[in-house]
Design a protein around this motif. Structure first.
Motif, PDB file in Angstrom:
ATOM      1  N   LEU A 249     -45.257 -25.917  -5.746  1.00  0.00           N
ATOM      2  CA  LEU A 249     -45.268 -27.355  -6.018  1.00  0.00           C
ATOM      3  C   LEU A 249     -43.920 -27.809  -6.590  1.00  0.00           C
ATOM      4  O   LEU A 249     -43.414 -28.877  -6.223  1.00  0.00           O
ATOM      5  N   ASP A 250     -43.354 -27.009  -7.475  1.00  0.00           N
ATOM      6  CA  ASP A 250     -42.050 -27.361  -8.061  1.00  0.00           C
ATOM      7  C   ASP A 250     -40.965 -27.426  -6.993  1.00  0.00           C
ATOM      8  O   ASP A 250     -40.066 -28.284  -7.066  1.00  0.00           O
ATOM      9  N   GLN A 251     -41.018 -26.530  -5.992  1.00  0.00           N
ATOM     10  CA  GLN A 251     -40.016 -26.523  -4.936  1.00  0.00           C
ATOM     11  C   GLN A 251     -40.213 -27.679  -3.962  1.00  0.00           C
ATOM     12  O   GLN A 251     -39.238 -28.275  -3.468  1.00  0.00           O
ATOM     13  N   LEU A 292     -37.871 -24.287   9.163  1.00  0.00           N
ATOM     14  CA  LEU A 292     -37.084 -23.148   8.704  1.00  0.00           C
ATOM     15  C   LEU A 292     -36.445 -23.440   7.356  1.00  0.00           C
ATOM     16  O   LEU A 292     -36.406 -22.573   6.475  1.00  0.00           O
ATOM     17  N   ASP A 293     -35.932 -24.663   7.153  1.00  0.00           N
ATOM     18  CA  ASP A 293     -35.368 -25.044   5.857  1.00  0.00           C
ATOM     19  C   ASP A 293     -36.410 -24.900   4.748  1.00  0.00           C
ATOM     20  O   ASP A 293     -36.120 -24.407   3.652  1.00  0.00           O
ATOM     21  N   LEU A 294     -37.626 -25.356   5.034  1.00  0.00           N
ATOM     22  CA  LEU A 294     -38.697 -25.289   4.044  1.00  0.00           C
ATOM     23  C   LEU A 294     -39.069 -23.846   3.741  1.00  0.00           C
ATOM     24  O   LEU A 294     -39.308 -23.475   2.584  1.00  0.00           O
ATOM     25  N   ALA A 295     -39.102 -23.010   4.777  1.00  0.00           N
ATOM     26  CA  ALA A 295     -39.413 -21.596   4.558  1.00  0.00           C
ATOM     27  C   ALA A 295     -38.355 -20.940   3.675  1.00  0.00           C
ATOM     28  O   ALA A 295     -38.681 -20.182   2.748  1.00  0.00           O
ATOM     29  N   LEU A 296     -37.082 -21.238   3.942  1.00  0.00           N
ATOM     30  CA  LEU A 296     -36.001 -20.672   3.135  1.00  0.00           C
ATOM     31  C   LEU A 296     -36.023 -21.215   1.712  1.00  0.00           C
ATOM     32  O   LEU A 296     -35.631 -20.522   0.765  1.00  0.00           O
ATOM     33  N   LEU A 297     -36.489 -22.453   1.543  1.00  0.00           N
ATOM     34  CA  LEU A 297     -36.600 -23.049   0.216  1.00  0.00           C
ATOM     35  C   LEU A 297     -37.671 -22.346  -0.613  1.00  0.00           C
ATOM     36  O   LEU A 297     -37.461 -22.036  -1.795  1.00  0.00           O
ATOM     37  N   LEU A 298     -38.820 -22.088  -0.005  1.00  0.00           N
ATOM     38  CA  LEU A 298     -39.956 -21.528  -0.742  1.00  0.00           C
ATOM     39  C   LEU A 298     -39.867 -20.009  -0.906  1.00  0.00           C
ATOM     40  O   LEU A 298     -40.373 -19.463  -1.892  1.00  0.00           O
ATOM     41  N   HIS A 299     -39.270 -19.339   0.038  1.00  0.00           N
ATOM     42  CA  HIS A 299     -39.260 -17.876   0.042  1.00  0.00           C
ATOM     43  C   HIS A 299     -38.171 -17.321  -0.868  1.00  0.00           C
ATOM     44  O   HIS A 299     -37.054 -17.838  -0.879  1.00  0.00           O
ATOM     45  N   PRO A 300     -38.457 -16.239  -1.628  1.00  0.00           N
ATOM     46  CA  PRO A 300     -39.757 -15.590  -1.775  1.00  0.00           C
ATOM     47  C   PRO A 300     -40.586 -16.266  -2.872  1.00  0.00           C
ATOM     48  O   PRO A 300     -40.064 -16.541  -3.950  1.00  0.00           O
ATOM     49  N   THR A 301     -41.840 -16.524  -2.602  1.00  0.00           N
ATOM     50  CA  THR A 301     -42.711 -17.123  -3.609  1.00  0.00           C
ATOM     51  C   THR A 301     -43.121 -16.067  -4.627  1.00  0.00           C
ATOM     52  O   THR A 301     -42.941 -14.858  -4.400  1.00  0.00           O
TER      53      THR A 301
END
Length: 402
Positions: A249-251, A292-301
């Protein structure tokens, strides 16, 4: 200096996958064959390099598939396929990965396996105890560390990635995947069955479904229900789960005009495990952020790393003793419109010829028990081991039943 056409040709020549890329779920089967261009290393961000490769699509599909590694320092493995097919449900799986002929000239003897834990279960429990000591050290130490262990498997013949994918796909609650990683005499392939959606984007709509907090399922219905109820009531597991949800949620919050999340986690299950899960849905402020941008933003959770992220990652590097590679990374796709799906690369194995490397991890927080966390990793190995037809010692499950 090479022009774009020459670079694309060299990339394709350097990576000619023998197996298709596949994502197989109850929602959709996506199968991508061949390679029309590979993202190469460079100083620019992954997102910029991905857009350039998508913009270069002429005859091939304007879509990227592949895998993100656990560590940002390891190169991503993303490429534009030469052919693409998509169909609802699991209808295209049999066509892409056909089962062997029903009539064979002679019955085949089941493979024989050698299984080596790396690290040993005792060493893993010691690492968990070490992680707990670090977390009790002070305010600058992690609140959660996700520690994994691996099993090295060696068979007496080449491992059939297609057969493994078909077996994993029988569980309707997971997204089974096959990601060819390299070519050559013994090409590497990442095969798994992820229960966890890292992020999905369709236009301005973004969704995520993090999982954290787990319990092994039981064959007896009453015992199985008791395990689920105990997980839902566990203060330790709910605290571990909350770390993951709050981090996501913060990301997402700075990029979303709306975010919806239930007040409490829900039970979700696979064939072998119960999990605590929380569906998250949002509406992006701007559509420039591709999947892909969102995946790179969240990873690694925190579900695969811990919190805070950097000290947890340092602890993992020091305590695990091996390179995760694409385990605990993400597998998925992204198209030219920015839409896509990315799944957490867990419950997976990396195959190469006769060898397989299996991975399983557990989230360590205050109150974790080293023995129980070791048991959780054994439970998580079950999905892959059952699909291969063996137990953690390499014994045939068919022989156990007999």
């Amino acid at each position: 200096m090479r022009d774009g056409a020459e670079t694309a040709a060299l990339s394709e020549a350097a990576f000619a996958p023998a197996l298709p890329f596949a994502l197989v779920s109850a929602h959709e089967t996506l199968v991508a064959r061949g390679c029309a261009g590979l993202i190469e290393a460079g100083p620019e961000s992954v997102g910029v390099r991905a857009r350039r490769l998508l913009d270069a699509a002429i005859d091939a599909p304007a879509l990227l598939v592949g895998a993100l590694p656990f560590r940002a320092e390891v190169p991503v493995h993303l490429y534009r396929p030469a052919e693409l097919s998509r169909s609802p449900g699991r209808a295209r799986l049999a066509a892409a990965f056909p089962p062997p002929a029903l009539v064979r000239p002679a019955a085949r003897v089941a493979p024989r396996w050698q299984v080596t834990p790396e690290p040993s279960l005792a060493a893993y429990r010691s690492a968990v105890a070490n992680a707990l000591a670090r977390m009790a050290g002070g305010t600058d130490d992690p609140r959660k560390i996700v520690l994994s262990r691996s099993l090295k498997l060696v068979a007496d013949r080449s491992i059939d990635a297609s057969a493994l994918l078909r077996a994993l796909s029988e569980d309707a609650s997971v997204t089974a995947f096959c990601v060819p990683l390299g070519a050559g005499p013994s090409p590497r392939t990442l095969v798994g069955a992820s229960p966890e959606l890292l992020v999905s984007r369709r236009g301005a709509t973004v969704t995520s479904h993090p999982l954290a907090g787990s319990a092994r399922r039981a064959r007896d219905p009453e015992a199985d229900r008791a395990a689920a109820d105990a997980l839902l009531a566990s203060e330790k597991d709910r605290r571990e789960h909350r770390e993951v949800v709050e981090a996501i949620l913060d990301q997402l919050a700075p990029h979303c005009a709306e975010l919806a999340v239930p007040e409490a986690p829900e039970l979700t299950s696979t064939a072998s495990m119960w999990h605590l899960g929380t569906p998250i849905a949002g509406r992006l402020r701007e559509t420039g952020l591709q999947a892909l941008d969102l995946a790179l933003l969240l990873h690694p959770t925190p579900a695969v790393c811990g919190t805070p992220r950097l000290p947890a990652a340092r602890a993992i590097a020091e305590l695990e003793g091996y390179e995760r590679g694409f385990y605990a990374g993400a597998v998925g796709w992204c198209d030219a419109a920015g839409d896509g799906d990315w799944h957490v690369a867990i419950r997976c194995a990396e195959l190469a010829g006769r060898e397989a490397r299996l991975y399983a991890g557990a989230g360590i927080v205050a109150g974790s028990d080293p023995e129980a966390e070791g048991e959780e990793t054994s439970a998580k190995f079950a999905a892959l081991l059952t699909a291969l037809g063996i137990d953690e010692q390499g014994r045939s499950l068919a022989e156990d039943v007999a």
